[in-house]
Design an enzyme around this catalytic site. Structure first.
Site, PDB file in Angstrom:
ATOM      1  N   GLU A 158       1.004  -1.185  -0.034  1.00  0.00           N
ATOM      2  CA  GLU A 158      -0.001   0.125   0.260  1.00  0.00           C
ATOM      3  C   GLU A 158       0.568   1.252   0.206  1.00  0.00           C
ATOM      4  O   GLU A 158       1.532   1.564   1.061  1.00  0.00           O
ATOM      5  CB  GLU A 158      -0.852  -0.056   1.348  1.00  0.00           C
ATOM      6  CG  GLU A 158      -1.817   1.156   1.287  1.00  0.00           C
ATOM      7  CD  GLU A 158      -2.366   1.396   2.800  1.00  0.00           C
ATOM      8  OE1 GLU A 158      -3.402   2.214   2.713  1.00  0.00           O
ATOM      9  OE2 GLU A 158      -1.969   0.636   3.633  1.00  0.00           O
TER      10      GLU A 158
ATOM     11  N   ASP B 164      -5.663   2.637  -1.367  1.00  0.00           N
ATOM     12  CA  ASP B 164      -6.332   3.377  -0.489  1.00  0.00           C
ATOM     13  C   ASP B 164      -6.740   4.862  -1.064  1.00  0.00           C
ATOM     14  O   ASP B 164      -5.683   5.591  -1.245  1.00  0.00           O
ATOM     15  CB  ASP B 164      -5.635   3.590   0.946  1.00  0.00           C
ATOM     16  CG  ASP B 164      -6.186   4.342   2.297  1.00  0.00           C
ATOM     17  OD1 ASP B 164      -7.015   5.156   1.820  1.00  0.00           O
ATOM     18  OD2 ASP B 164      -6.373   3.919   3.140  1.00  0.00           O
TER      19      ASP B 164
ATOM     20  N   GLN C  73      -9.217   0.694   0.134  1.00  0.00           N
ATOM     21  CA  GLN C  73     -10.008   1.500   1.410  1.00  0.00           C
ATOM     22  C   GLN C  73     -10.180   2.766   1.156  1.00  0.00           C
ATOM     23  O   GLN C  73      -9.917   3.255   0.125  1.00  0.00           O
ATOM     24  CB  GLN C  73      -8.872   1.430   2.413  1.00  0.00           C
ATOM     25  CG  GLN C  73      -8.294  -0.039   2.924  1.00  0.00           C
ATOM     26  CD  GLN C  73      -7.087   0.151   3.880  1.00  0.00           C
ATOM     27  OE1 GLN C  73      -6.081   0.625   3.709  1.00  0.00           O
ATOM     28  NE2 GLN C  73      -7.291  -1.038   5.180  1.00  0.00           N
TER      29      GLN C  73
ATOM     30  N   GLU D 285     -11.400   2.649   6.403  1.00  0.00           N
ATOM     31  CA  GLU D 285     -10.361   2.866   7.255  1.00  0.00           C
ATOM     32  C   GLU D 285     -10.532   4.548   7.692  1.00  0.00           C
ATOM     33  O   GLU D 285      -9.443   5.192   7.170  1.00  0.00           O
ATOM     34  CB  GLU D 285      -9.166   2.680   6.455  1.00  0.00           C
ATOM     35  CG  GLU D 285      -7.973   2.640   7.970  1.00  0.00           C
ATOM     36  CD  GLU D 285      -6.675   2.191   7.013  1.00  0.00           C
ATOM     37  OE1 GLU D 285      -5.792   1.464   7.974  1.00  0.00           O
ATOM     38  OE2 GLU D 285      -6.165   2.595   6.035  1.00  0.00           O
TER      39      GLU D 285
END
Length: 257
Positions: free
Chosen positions: A139, A174, A200, A236
């Site tokens: 990530e 993300d 996310q 998140e």
């Protein structure tokens, strides 16, 4: 179809961690993720997960010495054995929780991170994880939240994934981090989706609920549906207030209070 996973490290902090599984399920979540499970025994977590009827979508490998600023071991030369030990520990939890994917944090530039070590460790780790049927994710994290984090952009991540060249390693995308670091979310999501293992979200710029801030997530959810994304979308984010009070944004996606 949008499938939301509650991040129990950030959400439902009104109750102790082990009680958050039931809270998430009561709100309609079908899966959970969190940063680290290692303060609890695998069987203890599995019991809470199963009792709530939830799936475990994701968690992270041990990050090293978190209190002293370590954010992963995979790119740090001289820590290879420790990294593989952390993988074995994570795989033990993944087996107990029937978790199909793990996030491998890259580490910090100031701790000596380099690409050669990163690629070599990930290749070895991917081969080992494949024996247990587990996929690995990497990530990119923005440099505002974690200054000096080694994996900073999606371009760098794609280069690493291609260099590792194993079928069970992919991108943890993300969209909160992507908006801060690179922007152009829709076009980048289109270009990257064939690499994506997990997604996310959080509101930008303050990481609150996804309906607070500059990103219009319903458009991105429709885009992901249209592109055929079948995976989980991890929530998140840090609730601005009480977790349940801020869940109205998710009512169209099977979550309610």
């Amino acid at each position: 179809m949008v499938k939301l996973a509650a991040n129990l490290s950030m959400m439902f902090n009104e109750v102790p961690f082990l009680d958050r599984f039931a809270e998430a399920a009561a709100c309609g979540f079908k899966a959970v993720e969190y940063l680290f499970p290692y303060d609890f025994a695998p069987d203890e977590l599995a019991e809470k997960l199963n009792a709530a009827g939830l799936q475990q979508a994701l968690f992270n490998l041990p990050p090293g010495d978190w209190e002293n600023g370590e954010r992963g071991l995979s790119s740090l030369p001289g820590r290879e054995d420790e990294f593989m030990e952390s993988l074995e520990k994570a795989l033990t939890y993944a087996k107990a929780l029937k978790c199909p994917r793990l996030h491998v944090m890259a580490g910090m530039r100031q701790h000596g991170a380099n690409t050669e070590t990163y690629v070599a460790n990930l290749k070895k780790a991917a081969k080992r994880a494949a024996l247990d049927g587990v996929n690995l994710c990497i990530e990119p994290i923005n440099q505002r939240d974690i200054p000096g984090f080694f994996l900073a952009t999606t371009g760098q991540a794609v280069d690493v994934i291609e260099a590792v060249d194993e079928p069970n390693i992919g991108l943890q995308l993300d969209l909160y981090h992507l908006q801060i670091s690179e922007g152009d979310l829709a076009m980048r999501t289109r270009a990257l989706l064939d690499r994506v293992e997990h997604i996310q979200i959080a509101g930008n710029p303050d990481r609150h609920e996804p309906d607070i801030g500059e990103v219009y997530y319903p458009f991105l959810f429709d885009l992901l549906d249209g592109l055929g994304y079948q995976g989980w979308i991890g929530c998140e984010y840090r609730p601005k207030g009480e977790t349940k009070a801020g869940l109205s944004w998710a009512a169209d996606y099977g979550v309610s209070v």
